[in-house]
Write a protein that holds these residues in place. Structure first.
Motif, mmCIF file in Angstrom:
data_model
loop_
_atom_site.group_PDB
_atom_site.id
_atom_site.type_symbol
_atom_site.label_atom_id
_atom_site.label_comp_id
_atom_site.label_asym_id
_atom_site.label_seq_id
_atom_site.Cartn_x
_atom_site.Cartn_y
_atom_site.Cartn_z
ATOM 1 N N LEU A 118 89.409 14.573 25.093
ATOM 2 C CA LEU A 118 90.177 15.625 24.419
ATOM 3 C C LEU A 118 91.559 15.115 24.026
ATOM 4 N N ALA A 119 92.215 14.409 24.949
ATOM 5 C CA ALA A 119 93.540 13.863 24.645
ATOM 6 C C ALA A 119 93.476 12.881 23.482
ATOM 7 N N ASP A 120 92.455 12.046 23.480
ATOM 8 C CA ASP A 120 92.285 11.053 22.415
ATOM 9 C C ASP A 120 92.146 11.734 21.061
ATOM 10 N N PHE A 121 91.229 12.685 20.949
ATOM 11 C CA PHE A 121 90.973 13.320 19.666
ATOM 12 C C PHE A 121 92.093 14.263 19.257
ATOM 13 N N LEU A 122 92.837 14.768 20.235
ATOM 14 C CA LEU A 122 93.953 15.657 19.922
ATOM 15 C C LEU A 122 95.150 14.867 19.395
ATOM 16 N N PHE A 123 95.566 13.856 20.124
ATOM 17 C CA PHE A 123 96.767 13.113 19.744
ATOM 18 C C PHE A 123 96.531 12.163 18.571
ATOM 19 N N SER A 124 95.292 11.827 18.295
ATOM 20 C CA SER A 124 94.997 11.014 17.109
ATOM 21 C C SER A 124 94.979 11.852 15.838
ATOM 22 N N GLY A 125 95.055 13.176 15.991
ATOM 23 C CA GLY A 125 95.024 14.074 14.846
ATOM 24 C C GLY A 125 93.627 14.398 14.361
ATOM 25 N N THR A 126 92.603 13.921 15.077
ATOM 26 C CA THR A 126 91.225 14.115 14.619
ATOM 27 C C THR A 126 90.824 15.586 14.650
ATOM 28 N N ILE A 127 91.214 16.295 15.687
ATOM 29 C CA ILE A 127 90.855 17.716 15.779
ATOM 30 C C ILE A 127 91.487 18.492 14.631
#
Length: 410
Positions: A118-127
């Motif tokens: 979740l942190a990865d996809f959130l902070f990468s802007g993917t979500i």
């Protein structure tokens, strides 16, 4: 991008005087699903019954049998209609054992992995990109994290109530109660809402994207060899690779790896088409780290002998409705080349009203209708595509509303 609104297909019949069967090879890649191949083929046989009733054809599957390594299962389906017949070599590229292995991990491993994802996809802007591209998929992606957090809140409230008790044992009971309540909620209603399943699916895809799933890498290589093997079958009229849900990613990847094994694969033998339904290609394709997937998709785009058809629908929240995967992944366009062809369909039109009413509120049942039998004649029909006498490319090259009397050669 070529986007087509729901229309019915033209009447297409085998050429006059052609008596030999249409021979098709189908390689099917399903999603992140623990369903065993035996159960899959049981469902396939059941759904063929709907196909027979809807179109008035005879369709007979042979008993499914596994390869020596158990990673590919195969059946032959012989279909006969009014003046035509087709033979389908249908192969399931199985990876349910990897899913079951993930399910067997203890929860104390699974929860941290899902939080890291979740942190990865959130902070990468993917979500955020999900919501901008297809907000329904964005909600679907974050839903299991929301429910897991909700269960944490409920468990924390229960623990806080215990701590209010003026007793020496309260500080010892509260943490145990928190854990017990959370685990119970993850089991029910969590299992009913597929919370753990969806969290594991997101972790799996994230690990694969970053090269952390050597087991799936080996499986995709195995699938690539199967593509090369099936393409070499004498007399094959069409080679069709179908990816459903997360399987859409692996359909593209395995075909690109097959091209690496045999660079002339698409220049000889039968025409090769990739068909993605309920597609999750953009689930990874929109992440900055998915460079390998985008490079492989670009390689397929540059291979003119391969066509990609993606079917999308508003009703299925798992797919990215009305999007162009190539554009959103920023693939370099090729002049005069449409890749993929995006075709919009309506689940409602595939089923009789009573059948649609029964499934319309079931998220996953709607998602699976892409690969199940229709109970109503409609231009998109999974078994007509897999077992009919007309190739996928020809089937969707023309547009004309059919009549109720249309035969399944359409």
């Amino acid at each position: 991008m070529t986007t087509r609104e729901p229309v019915n297909a033209p009447v297409m019949e085998p050429a006059a005087g052609v008596s030999s069967p249409f021979r098709r090879g189908v390689l099917y890649l399903g999603g992140y699903d623990p369903v065993a191949p035996e159960k899959f083929f049981g469902r396939l046989a059941r759904e063929l019954g709907h196909f027979r009733e809807t179109w008035g054809v005879a369709a007979t599957p042979a008993p499914a049998r596994p390869s020596d390594d158990g990673q590919v299962w195969r059946t032959e389906i012989e279909t006969r209609g009014d003046g035509w017949n087709a033979v389908t070599d249908f192969r399931l590229l199985a990876w349910d054992d990897l899913v079951k292995g993930d399910f067997a991990r203890p929860i104390w491993q699974r929860i941290p992995l899902s939080l890291g994802l979740l942190a990865d996809f959130l902070f990468s802007g993917t979500i955020l990109r999900y919501f901008l591209a297809a907000w329904r998929f964005g909600l679907y992606f974050v839903a299991p994290f929301f429910f897991s957090l909700l269960f944490v809140v409920v468990a924390a409230i229960a623990a806080a109530l215990v701590l209010r008790i003026d007793h020496w044992s309260a500080p010892w009971i509260a943490p145990a109660l928190f854990l017990a309540v959370y685990l119970c909620l993850m089991r029910w209603p969590g299992n009913r809402w597929f919370v753990s399943h969806l969290l594991d699916a997101r972790v799996f895809m994230g690990e694969y994207m970053r090269g952390g799933r050597a087991d799936m890498e080996a499986r995709v290589d195995r699938f690539a060899r199967e593509i090369v093997d099936l393409a070499a079958t004498p007399g094959l009229t069409e080679l069709l690779i179908i990816g459903h849900s997360q399987g859409s990613v692996f359909a593209l990847e395995s075909l690109e790896r097959a091209l690496a094994l045999d660079p002339d694969l698409a220049r000889r033998g039968p025409p090769i088409s990739v068909m993605t339904v309920g597609s999750c290609v953009l689930q990874l394709g929109l992440h900055p780290a998915a460079r390998t997937l985008r490079a492989r998709a670009q390689r397929l785009l540059e291979e003119r002998g391969i066509e990609w058809l993606e079917f999308q629908t508003l009703t299925d929240v798992v797919n990215f409705y009305k999007t162009d995967p190539a554009r959103l992944m920023r693939l370099q366009p090729s002049p005069g080349r449409t890749f993929p062809h995006v075709i919009n369909v309506r689940i409602r039109e595939m089923l009789q009203p009573t059948d649609y009413s029964r499934i319309r509120n079931s998220l996953f049942r709607v998602h699976y209708q892409f690969v199940m039998g229709n109970t109503r004649r409609y231009f998109y029909d999974f078994f007509l595509i897999c077992c009919g006498p007309v190739g996928l490319r020809e089937r969707f090259s023309l547009q004309k509303p059919p009549q109720e009397s249309d035969r399944p050669g359409t």
